[in-house]
Design a protein around this motif. Structure first.
Motif, PDB file in Angstrom:
ATOM      1  N   MET A  97       0.587   3.930  -2.716  1.00  0.00           N
ATOM      2  CA  MET A  97      -0.778   3.445  -2.855  1.00  0.00           C
ATOM      3  C   MET A  97      -1.133   2.390  -1.813  1.00  0.00           C
ATOM      4  O   MET A  97      -2.308   2.191  -1.496  1.00  0.00           O
ATOM      5  CB  MET A  97      -1.007   2.888  -4.256  1.00  0.00           C
ATOM      6  CG  MET A  97      -0.929   3.949  -5.365  1.00  0.00           C
ATOM      7  SD  MET A  97      -1.888   5.459  -5.033  1.00  0.00           S
ATOM      8  CE  MET A  97      -3.560   4.825  -5.019  1.00  0.00           C
ATOM      9  N   SER A  98      -0.151   1.699  -1.247  1.00  0.00           N
ATOM     10  CA  SER A  98      -0.458   0.725  -0.203  1.00  0.00           C
ATOM     11  C   SER A  98      -0.902   1.409   1.080  1.00  0.00           C
ATOM     12  O   SER A  98      -1.560   0.784   1.923  1.00  0.00           O
ATOM     13  CB  SER A  98       0.752  -0.178   0.075  1.00  0.00           C
ATOM     14  OG  SER A  98       1.863   0.578   0.521  1.00  0.00           O
ATOM     15  N   ASN A 101      -4.663   3.324  -0.396  1.00  0.00           N
ATOM     16  CA  ASN A 101      -5.784   2.410  -0.582  1.00  0.00           C
ATOM     17  C   ASN A 101      -6.206   1.736   0.719  1.00  0.00           C
ATOM     18  O   ASN A 101      -7.389   1.435   0.918  1.00  0.00           O
ATOM     19  CB  ASN A 101      -5.453   1.366  -1.646  1.00  0.00           C
ATOM     20  CG  ASN A 101      -5.511   1.940  -3.052  1.00  0.00           C
ATOM     21  OD1 ASN A 101      -6.202   2.926  -3.300  1.00  0.00           O
ATOM     22  ND2 ASN A 101      -4.773   1.348  -3.976  1.00  0.00           N
ATOM     23  N   THR A 102      -5.253   1.496   1.613  1.00  0.00           N
ATOM     24  CA  THR A 102      -5.610   0.949   2.927  1.00  0.00           C
ATOM     25  C   THR A 102      -6.449   1.950   3.711  1.00  0.00           C
ATOM     26  O   THR A 102      -7.446   1.583   4.355  1.00  0.00           O
ATOM     27  CB  THR A 102      -4.347   0.575   3.714  1.00  0.00           C
ATOM     28  OG1 THR A 102      -3.595  -0.392   2.970  1.00  0.00           O
ATOM     29  CG2 THR A 102      -4.698  -0.008   5.076  1.00  0.00           C
ATOM     30  N   LYS A 104      -8.340   4.307   2.420  1.00  0.00           N
ATOM     31  CA  LYS A 104      -9.662   4.371   1.785  1.00  0.00           C
ATOM     32  C   LYS A 104     -10.550   3.234   2.276  1.00  0.00           C
ATOM     33  O   LYS A 104     -11.753   3.420   2.522  1.00  0.00           O
ATOM     34  CB  LYS A 104      -9.519   4.319   0.262  1.00  0.00           C
ATOM     35  CG  LYS A 104      -8.953   5.589  -0.358  1.00  0.00           C
ATOM     36  CD  LYS A 104      -8.791   5.423  -1.861  1.00  0.00           C
ATOM     37  CE  LYS A 104      -8.155   6.658  -2.481  1.00  0.00           C
ATOM     38  NZ  LYS A 104      -7.927   6.485  -3.943  1.00  0.00           N
ATOM     39  N   ASP A 105      -9.960   2.052   2.422  1.00  0.00           N
ATOM     40  CA  ASP A 105     -10.727   0.912   2.915  1.00  0.00           C
ATOM     41  C   ASP A 105     -11.144   1.123   4.374  1.00  0.00           C
ATOM     42  O   ASP A 105     -12.272   0.789   4.759  1.00  0.00           O
ATOM     43  CB  ASP A 105      -9.903  -0.362   2.771  1.00  0.00           C
ATOM     44  CG  ASP A 105     -10.717  -1.610   3.016  1.00  0.00           C
ATOM     45  OD1 ASP A 105     -11.744  -1.789   2.344  1.00  0.00           O
ATOM     46  OD2 ASP A 105     -10.342  -2.403   3.898  1.00  0.00           O
TER      47      ASP A 105
END
Length: 383
Positions: A97-98, A101-102, A104-105
């Motif tokens: 997820m790191s 989610n990075t 996605k940002d």
């Protein structure tokens, strides 16, 4: 049986760290003798980490606070540094997820991402990576191995494709480094994320390998420590511990791996004797330490809670482990239905497990599964 969540610090690692908490307290940026000693120890630890991953220049290793920070530094730093060349990033659908989610940002900031699917064993097809490349692709990010199902990816093949296309290749090596041989030169890796605790070092320390000649943008600014890429006073005790852990891993990895494979395969062979029970992840292209399963008709949370009552710690890819109401995105990406993914059990072995531990699990799991299925309205009752 949950080394994947947290590993104990090796006693030899702890011993190497202790003097730097209260006696040798120099700051490596200081010019006095205490500071110079801290600098020597910092660079010695850097060299040990570089040796573990086959990096020819220790200055390629940047110390961070954890693997999540390293992933952020790699992805954000590369994306922002090379945004004038393109805005497209390729990854897989089973990343940590790191990474997810990075990305996605970054997508919210105008970057584009392609999430390449995996097969039923969690393997990425290198040809799919190649076919996803466009003239705007600046970065490919693929994990070395998945800590949830154990599958090891074809990193050398993907690295060769990235190298041929002159695209940066980032690898999240958190689950793999220290457990299987990793060589950044041989596998064409430009950026590699490492975690201290995943190889029996202290928590709160990680590293990012950055191939010499590659420039990325820092996002933690300050006094210019770590070659200007990660400012902030260095965590000298933690870094020394990570260096010692890397040194031990390099010496003991092969023997440790053989012992873990024997225990892992004993778990797999015996647990799969249960009906409606399935292995998750690739059977042979798998980390030595990971045995992962799914059980039809029951929930993973119930399994780990009952195992905990029997003195066994384990993990699951379902809701309680991810802090959401959703099942593991890894298992869903591998083609499992939501109800199938909710019945997962993850056993991760480590340096201090032994045959007695394995025997205890082999005895306990069938009892727990049988008890839970007897209570399940979904389980087909016999007779």
């Amino acid at each position: 049986m949950d080394y994947g969540s947290a590993s104990p610090v090796d006693a030899r690692v702890l011993e190497s760290m202790l003097p730097y908490f209260d006696k040798d307290i120099g700051n490596p940026s200081s010019l006095h003798s205490a500071g110079r000693k801290a600098r020597r120890e910092l660079e010695a630890a850097r060299a040990k980490v570089a040796n573990l991953i086959g990096a020819p220049n220790p200055k390629s290793v940047i110390f961070t606070s954890c693997a999540t920070e390293s992933n952020n530094l790699a992805l954000r730093g590369a994306a922002m540094r090379y945004k004038d060349k393109g805005n497209h990033i390729i990854t897989s659908s089973v990343e940590h997820m790191s990474v997810m989610n990075t990305l996605k940002d970054l997508q919210r900031s105008g970057f584009e991402a392609t999430y390449v699917p995996v097969d039923k064993d969690g393997l990425v097809d290198a040809e799919r990576i190649k076919n996803a490349i466009t003239d705007k692709t600046i970065l490919i990010s693929i994990m070395y191995a998945n800590g949830e199902v154990g599958t090891v990816q074809p990193i050398k093949e993907i690295g060769g494709i990235a190298s041929d296309k002159k695209i940066l290749f980032h690898v999240d090596g958190t689950a793999a480094v220290g457990k299987v041989p990793v060589n950044v030169e041989d596998e064409h890796i430009d950026l590699l994320t490492l975690s201290s605790n995943d190889m029996y070092g202290p928590k709160g320390v990680g590293a990012l390998y950055i191939k010499q000649g590659i420039r990325i943008m820092p996002f933690l600014l300050g006094g210019g420590q770590e070659f200007g890429l990660r400012s902030g006073s260095e965590n000298i005790p933690g870094i020394i511990g990570m260096g010692k852990a890397a040194e031990l891993a390099q010496k003991e990895m092969i023997d440790d791996g053989a012992r873990l494979i024997w225990m892992r395969d004993r778990l797999i062979e015996n647990i799969l004797k249960l009906e409606y029970t399935y292995l998750t992840g690739h059977r042979t292209k798998r980390l030595p330490s990971v045995a992962s399963f799914r059980f039809s008709f029951i929930e993973g949370e119930s399994i780990i809670l009952q195992l905990n009552d029997m003195g066994i710690t384990a993990s699951t890819g379902s809701a309680c482990s991810s802090k959401t109401l959703e099942p593991s995105h890894v298992l869903i990406a591998m083609g499992l239905r939501h109800e199938e993914a909710h019945g997962s059990l993850l056993l991760t072995l480590g340096r201090y497990n032994n045959d007695e531990d394995v025997g205890q699990v082999i005895e306990a799991v069938p009892k727990v599964v049988t008890r839970l299925r007897a209570l399940s309205p979904l389980y087909p009752k016999k007779g």
